[in-house]
Design a protein around this motif. Structure first.
Motif, PDB file in Angstrom:
ATOM      1  N   LYS A  19       5.757  10.328  -4.111  1.00 53.09           N
ATOM      2  CA  LYS A  19       4.734  10.461  -5.158  1.00 53.09           C
ATOM      3  C   LYS A  19       3.969   9.168  -5.318  1.00 53.09           C
ATOM      4  O   LYS A  19       4.404   8.124  -4.867  1.00 53.09           O
ATOM      5  CB  LYS A  19       5.385  10.846  -6.485  1.00 53.09           C
ATOM      6  CG  LYS A  19       6.054  12.192  -6.431  1.00 53.09           C
ATOM      7  CD  LYS A  19       6.565  12.575  -7.789  1.00 53.09           C
ATOM      8  CE  LYS A  19       7.560  13.710  -7.660  1.00 53.09           C
ATOM      9  NZ  LYS A  19       8.391  13.843  -8.834  1.00 53.09           N
ATOM     10  N   ALA A  20       2.832   9.248  -5.986  1.00 49.33           N
ATOM     11  CA  ALA A  20       1.953   8.090  -5.962  1.00 49.33           C
ATOM     12  C   ALA A  20       1.257   7.784  -7.264  1.00 49.33           C
ATOM     13  O   ALA A  20       0.058   7.629  -7.330  1.00 49.33           O
ATOM     14  CB  ALA A  20       0.925   8.260  -4.864  1.00 49.33           C
ATOM     15  N   SER A  69       0.730   7.373   0.514  1.00 54.28           N
ATOM     16  CA  SER A  69       0.037   8.569   0.040  1.00 54.28           C
ATOM     17  C   SER A  69      -1.333   8.275  -0.581  1.00 54.28           C
ATOM     18  O   SER A  69      -2.169   9.155  -0.682  1.00 54.28           O
ATOM     19  CB  SER A  69       0.911   9.303  -0.960  1.00 54.28           C
ATOM     20  OG  SER A  69       1.357   8.389  -1.942  1.00 54.28           O
ATOM     21  N   SER A  70      -1.547   7.052  -1.006  1.00 59.63           N
ATOM     22  CA  SER A  70      -2.883   6.712  -1.506  1.00 59.63           C
ATOM     23  C   SER A  70      -3.256   5.317  -1.047  1.00 59.63           C
ATOM     24  O   SER A  70      -3.094   4.340  -1.762  1.00 59.63           O
ATOM     25  CB  SER A  70      -2.927   6.807  -3.036  1.00 59.63           C
ATOM     26  OG  SER A  70      -1.822   6.142  -3.601  1.00 59.63           O
ATOM     27  N   THR A  72       0.847  -1.182   0.000  1.00 60.24           N
ATOM     28  CA  THR A  72       0.000   0.000   0.000  1.00 60.24           C
ATOM     29  C   THR A  72       0.886   1.237   0.000  1.00 60.24           C
ATOM     30  O   THR A  72       1.849   1.304   0.755  1.00 60.24           O
ATOM     31  CB  THR A  72      -0.876   0.044   1.268  1.00 60.24           C
ATOM     32  OG1 THR A  72      -1.427  -1.243   1.491  1.00 60.24           O
ATOM     33  CG2 THR A  72      -1.984   1.054   1.113  1.00 60.24           C
ATOM     34  N   ASP A  97      -5.778   3.630  -0.745  1.00 61.22           N
ATOM     35  CA  ASP A  97      -6.780   2.803  -1.407  1.00 61.22           C
ATOM     36  C   ASP A  97      -6.173   1.933  -2.499  1.00 61.22           C
ATOM     37  O   ASP A  97      -6.748   0.946  -2.920  1.00 61.22           O
ATOM     38  CB  ASP A  97      -7.889   3.692  -1.985  1.00 61.22           C
ATOM     39  CG  ASP A  97      -7.317   4.846  -2.797  1.00 61.22           C
ATOM     40  OD1 ASP A  97      -6.310   5.443  -2.331  1.00 61.22           O
ATOM     41  OD2 ASP A  97      -7.846   5.130  -3.877  1.00 61.22           O
ATOM     42  N   LYS A  98      -5.027   2.333  -2.981  1.00 59.45           N
ATOM     43  CA  LYS A  98      -4.383   1.550  -4.043  1.00 59.45           C
ATOM     44  C   LYS A  98      -3.547   0.440  -3.424  1.00 59.45           C
ATOM     45  O   LYS A  98      -2.645   0.677  -2.638  1.00 59.45           O
ATOM     46  CB  LYS A  98      -3.467   2.444  -4.891  1.00 59.45           C
ATOM     47  CG  LYS A  98      -4.206   3.458  -5.733  1.00 59.45           C
ATOM     48  CD  LYS A  98      -3.301   3.937  -6.851  1.00 59.45           C
ATOM     49  CE  LYS A  98      -4.019   4.906  -7.750  1.00 59.45           C
ATOM     50  NZ  LYS A  98      -4.006   6.282  -7.192  1.00 59.45           N
TER      51      LYS A  98
END
Lengths: 188, 378
Positions: free
Chosen positions: B266-267, B246-247, B243, B249-250
């Motif tokens: 960065k994401a 920074s994001s 995971t 959910d991804k």
């Protein structure tokens, strides 16, 4: 390459030395600092020290005594630092010994009797107990114990005789009386 | 005990003690024999004393465990890249600075909880005989354990759950001392190879610079140095779920021998083969195959565990970072153009000079080593 071989040889000898002596030094250190963690760390420090001075080893007369003595000094340093009461020698310092007794079955005696022996050992004076442990568990010679503890070999000899006397006198004289004693204990 | 009257009994116990200690002279042994003939009832006592004097030989496994823990500490303290791996002592030419040892209480206390855990392989318990008399406040107060390696040194540790961690140079792992709770969580800075013990009920979570990795039972390599642009995860066995911090959910699932590269901070998710030059442009996260070294069938990324220094199409700038950590030196590259030339290679048991020589041959540059500082010039 030669250096490397020498190094590997060193390492092997070093490891063997650790396996051979660390148990006894751990026990000794533990007796003084009374903590597994601290004792193991001090043992490790002692062997790090050994690694650092490995080039000067031939100068050391009795390595065993030398390592125990370092362990003693490290332990006293630790005690000084952590208990805030200045200790310069082992006199008057209470010790916590780790003396192995065989299981009752192996000793052909009852569990009660083993308990009794333990109690007798616990009641020995600290120095006497420590000497007993060093001779019995670590297999040190009287002279070695004397050098490590900075006492005379005669004291070691006398102290061990006292320990053996105290323990011996707690043992039954006849097997028969041993049994009666046992049954008396278990019925009470 | 001399001088004044020594009772016969005292003399007897003295002789017994001398015999047990192995300090008795032949005369004293003979004297003891005579005594026992006169007082046969003392024989049983002596036999019993004999019986418990000869204790069991010490548990060799326990001492071996202690030795391994000691060697880890030794390697940390001497700042020598010594890694006890598969029972062989691998060594590099030691970087010189020997730290003068003073404190040391720290690391050891940290390593201690590792004790007492049955290693999957060793299956040996360290029998803890902590007497109840110790009211040990230190046990309660320490909540977190941190184990770290200096540049030029590596370490192998075992976590309380039996998982094994190889810590590369200049790296740090932190975990909760008890290691209990629904998750087994560790924080990692630097590079570490994990061989994680299976425990379905307690997922293993690794927190790195910009990613969290959730594991069930597997081995993987995480590379997350603060002074590097990328965070990398390479999966060797099993499966992991990554995971991005920074994001959240991804989620990315990695298959064995896949490698995930995340540009820190960065994401964007892009899949493709890792290629160093492209990092500058767009992709901030790259999923690709880990490079397997044909000879060893082992991913390049974990060669360091085997004490091999490996470069896999890495720029001289990255190579320099690795050398800095590996040999505990400083590497300067004043010339910008040199920094971006790529190198590959695997070095085993080579000195810093040998590695620099090899790079110089292929790389067409000059270098100088001054104490612990290497300068590379065109």
């Amino acid at each position: 390459m030669q250096e490397r071989i020498a190094f590997y040889e060193d390492m092997k000898a070093y490891n063997q030395l650790f396996l051979l002596l660390s148990g006894g030094i751990f026990r000794f250190t533990y007796s003084l600092v009374k903590s597994n963690e601290v004792a193991e760390e001090i043992v490790s420090d002692v062997f790090i020290k050994l690694w650092q001075i490995k080039d000067r080893l031939p100068e050391i007369e009795n390595l065993k005594v030398y390592l125990y003595t370092i362990a003693k000094n490290f332990s006293l340093n630790y005690i000084n630092k952590h208990y805030k009461n200045t200790v310069v020698s082992l006199d008057g310092l209470d010790v916590e010994t780790m003396i192995d007794l065989n299981s009752p079955a192996e000793m052909c005696v009852s569990a009660d009797l083993v308990q009794q022996i333990r109690k007798v050992i616990r009641q020995l004076p600290p120095q006497c107990r420590l000497i007993f442990q060093m001779v019995k568990e670590d297999g040190l010679r009287y002279k070695e114990v004397a050098a490590i503890l900075d006492i005379s070999p005669l004291t070691v000899r006398n102290q061990l005789a006292i320990a053996i006397k105290k323990i011996g006198e707690s043992l039954p004289v006849y097997l028969q009386s041993g049994f009666t004693m046992v049954s008396r204990f278990s019925h009470s | 005990m001399q001088g004044e009257q020594i009772t016969q009994e005292d003399r007897f116990w003295l002789l017994v003690s001398l015999k047990l200690a192995g300090e008795a002279t032949p005369e004293e042994l003979a004297e003891l024999e005579t005594f026992l003939q006169q007082r046969p009832e003392m024989g049983l006592r002596m036999e019993m004393l004999n019986g418990f004097w000869l204790g069991e030989p010490e548990d060799q496994g326990r001492r071996n465990d202690a030795l391994n823990r000691h060697l880890q500490r030794l390697s940390n303290h001497l700042s020598t890249p010594t890694l006890n791996y598969e029972a062989t002592m691998a060594t590099e030419e030691a970087p010189a600075p020997l730290p003068v040892e003073t404190h040391t209480r720290g690391i050891y206390r940290l390593l201690w909880p590792i004790v007492g855990i049955a290693a999957a392989i060793a299956l040996i318990f360290f029998i803890s005989h902590r007497p109840e008399s110790i009211k040990n406040e230190r046990v309660e107060q320490v909540a977190e354990n941190t184990i770290s390696t200096k540049p030029g040194s590596k370490s192998k540790i075992q976590l309380p759950d039996g998982s094994q961690v190889w810590l590369n140079a200049d790296s740090r792992i932190t975990y909760n001392e008890t290691f209990r709770g629904p998750f087994r969580e560790v924080q990692i800075t630097g590079e570490a190879y994990f061989d994680i013990a299976k425990d379905k009920d307690h997922p293993f979570i690794i927190h790195a610079n910009s990613i969290d990795v959730r594991v069930l039972g597997t081995s993987l390599n995480i590379r997350s140095y603060a002074n590097e642009k990328n965070t990398e995860a390479v999966l060797i066995r099993g499966s992991i779920e990554v995971t991005l911090r920074s994001s959240p959910d991804k989620k990315i699932i990695l298959q064995p021998n896949e490698k995930l590269v995340v540009q820190n901070g960065k994401a964007v998710v892009v899949k493709g083969m890792p290629s160093v030059q492209k990092y500058e442009d767009a992709p901030v996260m790259i999923l690709g195959k880990a490079h397997i070294q044909p000879k060893d069938t082992i991913a390049m990324d974990i060669l360091w565990v085997k004490n091999k220094l490996a470069f896999d199409h890495e720029t001289l700038e990255e190579v320099a970072r690795k050398i800095e950590r590996w040999y505990a030196v400083k590497v300067n590259i004043p010339d910008e153009r040199l920094k971006h030339v790529e190198y590959s290679g695997v070095f085993e048991d080579e000195s810093l000079r040998q590695v620099m020589e090899a790079l110089r041959w292929t790389g067409n540059f000059r270098y100088s080593i001054n104490k612990r500082e290497v300068t590379i010039t065109p």
